[in-house]
Design a protein around this motif. Sequence first.
Motif, PDB file in Angstrom:
ATOM      1  N   HIS A 160       8.439  -2.928  -0.370  1.00 43.10           N
ATOM      2  CA  HIS A 160       8.114  -1.659  -0.563  1.00 43.10           C
ATOM      3  C   HIS A 160       9.143  -0.759  -1.432  1.00 43.10           C
ATOM      4  N   ILE A 161      10.379  -1.127  -0.859  1.00 48.05           N
ATOM      5  CA  ILE A 161      11.361   0.047  -1.571  1.00 48.05           C
ATOM      6  C   ILE A 161      11.613  -0.739  -2.808  1.00 48.05           C
ATOM      7  N   LEU A 162      11.671  -1.993  -3.015  1.00 46.75           N
ATOM      8  CA  LEU A 162      12.073  -2.736  -4.305  1.00 46.75           C
ATOM      9  C   LEU A 162      10.905  -2.117  -5.386  1.00 46.75           C
ATOM     10  N   GLY A 163       9.633  -1.937  -5.102  1.00 50.71           N
ATOM     11  CA  GLY A 163       8.680  -1.453  -5.951  1.00 50.71           C
ATOM     12  C   GLY A 163       8.976  -0.085  -6.404  1.00 50.71           C
ATOM     13  N   VAL A 164       9.199   0.661  -5.440  1.00 52.66           N
ATOM     14  CA  VAL A 164       9.575   1.910  -5.516  1.00 52.66           C
ATOM     15  C   VAL A 164      10.919   2.426  -6.402  1.00 52.66           C
ATOM     16  N   VAL A 165      11.796   1.661  -6.221  1.00 58.05           N
ATOM     17  CA  VAL A 165      12.935   1.662  -6.913  1.00 58.05           C
ATOM     18  C   VAL A 165      12.980   1.085  -8.472  1.00 58.05           C
ATOM     19  N   LEU A 166      12.129   0.015  -8.551  1.00 57.00           N
ATOM     20  CA  LEU A 166      11.842  -0.511 -10.047  1.00 57.00           C
ATOM     21  C   LEU A 166      11.196   0.494 -10.816  1.00 57.00           C
ATOM     22  N   VAL A 167       9.970   1.309 -10.284  1.00 52.57           N
ATOM     23  CA  VAL A 167       9.201   2.050 -11.110  1.00 52.57           C
ATOM     24  C   VAL A 167       9.831   3.386 -11.245  1.00 52.57           C
ATOM     25  N   SER A 168      10.517   3.991 -10.104  1.00 53.16           N
ATOM     26  CA  SER A 168      11.173   5.224 -10.330  1.00 53.16           C
ATOM     27  C   SER A 168      12.463   5.311 -10.956  1.00 53.16           C
ATOM     28  N   GLY A 169      13.211   4.202 -11.109  1.00 56.92           N
ATOM     29  CA  GLY A 169      14.436   3.877 -11.713  1.00 56.92           C
ATOM     30  C   GLY A 169      14.117   3.852 -13.247  1.00 56.92           C
ATOM     31  N   ALA A 170      12.881   2.937 -13.686  1.00 62.73           N
ATOM     32  CA  ALA A 170      12.417   2.903 -14.917  1.00 62.73           C
ATOM     33  C   ALA A 170      12.184   4.088 -15.502  1.00 62.73           C
ATOM     34  N   ILE A 171      11.445   4.915 -14.960  1.00 62.42           N
ATOM     35  CA  ILE A 171      11.201   6.437 -15.560  1.00 62.42           C
ATOM     36  C   ILE A 171      12.105   7.323 -15.603  1.00 62.42           C
ATOM     37  N   ILE A 220       0.647  -1.292   0.083  1.00 58.83           N
ATOM     38  CA  ILE A 220       0.206  -0.164   0.015  1.00 58.83           C
ATOM     39  C   ILE A 220       0.777   1.149   0.162  1.00 58.83           C
ATOM     40  N   LEU A 221       1.876   1.212   0.871  1.00 60.85           N
ATOM     41  CA  LEU A 221       3.073   2.206   0.711  1.00 60.85           C
ATOM     42  C   LEU A 221       3.604   2.568  -0.576  1.00 60.85           C
ATOM     43  N   THR A 222       3.578   1.486  -1.100  1.00 55.65           N
ATOM     44  CA  THR A 222       4.234   1.603  -2.400  1.00 55.65           C
ATOM     45  C   THR A 222       3.416   2.509  -3.464  1.00 55.65           C
ATOM     46  N   GLY A 223       2.089   2.090  -3.131  1.00 57.14           N
ATOM     47  CA  GLY A 223       0.791   2.984  -4.056  1.00 57.14           C
ATOM     48  C   GLY A 223       0.931   4.207  -3.952  1.00 57.14           C
ATOM     49  N   VAL A 224       0.928   4.398  -2.489  1.00 56.55           N
ATOM     50  CA  VAL A 224       0.697   5.841  -2.029  1.00 56.55           C
ATOM     51  C   VAL A 224       2.207   6.649  -2.584  1.00 56.55           C
ATOM     52  N   VAL A 225       3.225   6.036  -2.616  1.00 53.04           N
ATOM     53  CA  VAL A 225       4.564   6.916  -3.067  1.00 53.04           C
ATOM     54  C   VAL A 225       4.403   6.976  -4.410  1.00 53.04           C
ATOM     55  N   ILE A 226       4.310   6.195  -5.260  1.00 53.78           N
ATOM     56  CA  ILE A 226       4.167   6.234  -6.587  1.00 53.78           C
ATOM     57  C   ILE A 226       2.884   6.850  -7.207  1.00 53.78           C
ATOM     58  N   GLY A 227       2.917   7.976  -7.003  1.00 51.01           N
ATOM     59  CA  GLY A 227       1.819   8.916  -7.466  1.00 51.01           C
ATOM     60  C   GLY A 227       2.312   9.662  -8.597  1.00 51.01           C
ATOM     61  N   PRO A 228       1.530  10.380  -9.091  1.00 48.24           N
ATOM     62  CA  PRO A 228       1.894  11.053 -10.382  1.00 48.24           C
ATOM     63  C   PRO A 228       3.201  12.262  -9.792  1.00 48.24           C
ATOM     64  N   GLY A 229       3.177  12.653  -8.721  1.00 44.21           N
ATOM     65  CA  GLY A 229       4.481  13.405  -8.208  1.00 44.21           C
ATOM     66  C   GLY A 229       5.755  12.674  -8.494  1.00 44.21           C
ATOM     67  N   ALA A 230       5.652  11.320  -8.015  1.00 44.73           N
ATOM     68  CA  ALA A 230       7.000  10.456  -8.165  1.00 44.73           C
ATOM     69  C   ALA A 230       7.264  10.320  -9.732  1.00 44.73           C
ATOM     70  N   ILE A 231       6.088  10.019 -10.629  1.00 44.62           N
ATOM     71  CA  ILE A 231       6.278   9.901 -11.890  1.00 44.62           C
ATOM     72  C   ILE A 231       6.787  11.338 -12.652  1.00 44.62           C
ATOM     73  N   THR A 232       6.210  12.317 -12.264  1.00 51.47           N
ATOM     74  CA  THR A 232       6.434  13.532 -12.645  1.00 51.47           C
ATOM     75  C   THR A 232       8.105  13.768 -12.425  1.00 51.47           C
ATOM     76  N   THR A 233       8.449  13.811 -11.374  1.00 49.62           N
ATOM     77  CA  THR A 233       9.784  14.130 -10.878  1.00 49.62           C
ATOM     78  C   THR A 233      10.833  13.388 -11.274  1.00 49.62           C
ATOM     79  N   ALA A 234      10.417  11.915 -11.476  1.00 52.59           N
ATOM     80  CA  ALA A 234      11.408  10.991 -12.115  1.00 52.59           C
ATOM     81  C   ALA A 234      11.554  11.462 -13.454  1.00 52.59           C
ATOM     82  N   ALA A 235      10.551  11.669 -14.049  1.00 58.43           N
ATOM     83  CA  ALA A 235      10.369  12.009 -15.535  1.00 58.43           C
ATOM     84  C   ALA A 235      11.415  13.300 -15.947  1.00 58.43           C
ATOM     85  N   MET A 236      11.237  14.429 -15.128  1.00 59.45           N
ATOM     86  CA  MET A 236      11.919  15.430 -14.921  1.00 59.45           C
ATOM     87  C   MET A 236      13.575  15.323 -14.905  1.00 59.45           C
TER      88      MET A 236
END
Length: 426
Positions: A250-261, A36-52
């Motif tokens: 949790h952190i694996l999900g965060v790093v996998l998604v943010s890193g890919a972006i 759940i925490l990964t779902g909370v963290v990986i919101g549009p803010g995380a996607i946008t900032t990672a893309a930037m």
Amino acid sequence: MSQSSVATKEISESNEVEVGRLPFKELIKRIGPGIILTGVVIGPGAITTAAMLGSKYGYSLLWILIPIAFMGISFLLTTYRVTLLTGMPSIHAIRHFYGSFAAKVVGVATFISCVFFTIGNISGTGAGMNLLFGINWKLGALIMLSVLVYCYFSKNVYSKVEKVSMICILGLICAFYATLFKTGGPDVSAAVNGLTNWYFPVGSFVMALGFISTNASITTGLYGTYLSGEKKWKKEDLFNGAMLTDAIAHILGVVLVSGAIVLVGAIVLNANQTVIQTPTQMADMLVPFMGNAAKYTMGIALLAAAFSSLLGNTHRAVVLLNAGFNKPTGLEEKSVRWGSFIVLAISVVVSFSYGGSPIQLIYLANLATAVATPVAGFFLCLLLCRKDVNKGFKQPKLLQTCMIISYIFTVFLSILALTEVIKKIM
């Protein structure tokens, strides 16, 4: 004697617990808060900032994923340990050991942080609807928010949030890794250089803080201790591997998604020095794989991430504020449900009043979430090092060291970023 005092006394009088490690299949059943925490963290803010980060700085800030993993696990393990040893969620433990004023300060700081996060998520929901249907982002946000309100007042909220979060995370991983594959993958030499050369390119402090404060947040760990109650975790889960497995998941999900972006942004957008200001420019990242369907795929990604994050984050804001003022914190409590609705309504007004692009608002709101770290992290460091909290158990010296390092690094980065902002204002 209060229930929390009894729990603390029982823990302090116990000896080191000998509990066997759970089989892998059982560990998977015991995890949940981290998802759940990964779902909370990986919101549009995380996607946008990672893309930037990827579009503006290429591979040069890829190294930030390493401290994010280090800090994210440290924050979660610290909050989980404090909760399981004291028998109290984090803010309740702060109240018990440091008084009601300290708990209220932490509750208010984390609440403000979560409200900013909610504002960014509302903009992300609208941006997703804009890409999918071409409608005004504010109208699109209102449509999805009406669905969200229904979820607030339905039963089995925890189960629904957990399932929605899992689906969204898997979808995001598939979309961005498929794009990485289609583009031929990252430049290995540049990626290695980005992971091993730790420096901040000129002007990157503020953006780096936004990225770190979202992906490795003290607030995330605090909320996790209240979700662990919904999952019915017990003291044994501190020793049988459940707590560690949940934190790693949790952190694996965060790093996998943010890193890919970040990598996709570096490969697709950095060559043209694209500055992301609109949802369409975000969608350009997926064009090499999706073609004309890129905007719809990015729309779904932003919408799903925003909805999942909104569902968890508005609850998080009210739960942490209630905890600070010693009010009910269960997800099914009326005060949490109506409080979430009020937070949502206020966030809508702020979000809709913003005159710029929703993408820029997402980024600014994401940066503001760092407000909770200096306050909450200070008390968590104190709790983790208290002898009475760890009485009867081995002192977690490695975790204590990791937590203190993580806290100092985050505060240091916050000061640098704040200095950068003041310079620009002056």
